[in-house]
Design an enzyme around this catalytic site. Structure first.
Site, PDB file in Angstrom:
ATOM      1  N   ILE A  52       0.894  -1.151   0.000  1.00 20.80           N
ATOM      2  CA  ILE A  52       0.000   0.000   0.000  1.00 20.80           C
ATOM      3  C   ILE A  52       0.937   1.206   0.000  1.00 20.80           C
ATOM      4  O   ILE A  52       1.891   1.262   0.774  1.00 20.80           O
ATOM      5  CB  ILE A  52      -0.957  -0.010   1.217  1.00 20.80           C
ATOM      6  CG1 ILE A  52      -1.922   1.174   1.158  1.00 20.80           C
ATOM      7  CG2 ILE A  52      -0.209  -0.062   2.530  1.00 20.80           C
ATOM      8  CD1 ILE A  52      -3.007   1.116   2.230  1.00 20.80           C
ATOM      9  N   SER A  53       0.706   2.134  -0.889  1.00 14.25           N
ATOM     10  CA  SER A  53       1.605   3.280  -1.036  1.00 14.25           C
ATOM     11  C   SER A  53       1.607   4.155   0.203  1.00 14.25           C
ATOM     12  O   SER A  53       0.687   4.121   1.019  1.00 14.25           O
ATOM     13  CB  SER A  53       1.186   4.127  -2.244  1.00 14.25           C
ATOM     14  OG  SER A  53       1.291   3.382  -3.425  1.00 14.25           O
TER      15      SER A  53
END
Length: 105
Positions: A52-53
């Site tokens: 997940i960024s």
């Protein structure tokens, strides 16, 4: 607190981006063992060699898309990974007193 820090660093300048990011809890989109790190501005692994960024990246992308993510709009998110960004887009396209709601496909 994380969102306030991103605003203070001018990484979030759009009020709609701020509202969307405050309304979706990133901890719901990370693995249970990493939930205590969900509020750090860094990418986190979500399994299958994916991450997940970092929140500042989500904020940047939402800022670039904000003029398009309006009620009645449609957005196609391919390869969403955890679903966090799709949820943020949905919030930005939600009905805010207007007749049409947006749609994330």
């Amino acid at each position: 607190q994380l969102i306030d820090q991103l605003c203070a660093r001018k990484l979030i300048t759009d009020p709609d981006v701020r509202q969307a990011m405050q309304s979706i809890d990133r901890a719901h989109y990370v693995t249970p063992e990493l939930q205590s790190h969900a509020y750090e501005d860094r990418p986190l692994p979500i399994g299958y060699s994916a991450t997940i960024s970092a929140p500042h990246m989500h904020a940047h992308c939402l800022g670039l898309l904000s003029k398009y993510l309006r009620p009645g709009a449609r957005a196609l998110d391919i390869g969403s990974g955890s679903g966090y960004f799709a949820a943020l887009m949905a919030v930005m396209m939600a009905n805010r007193g207007q007749e049409q709601q947006g749609q994330v496909v």
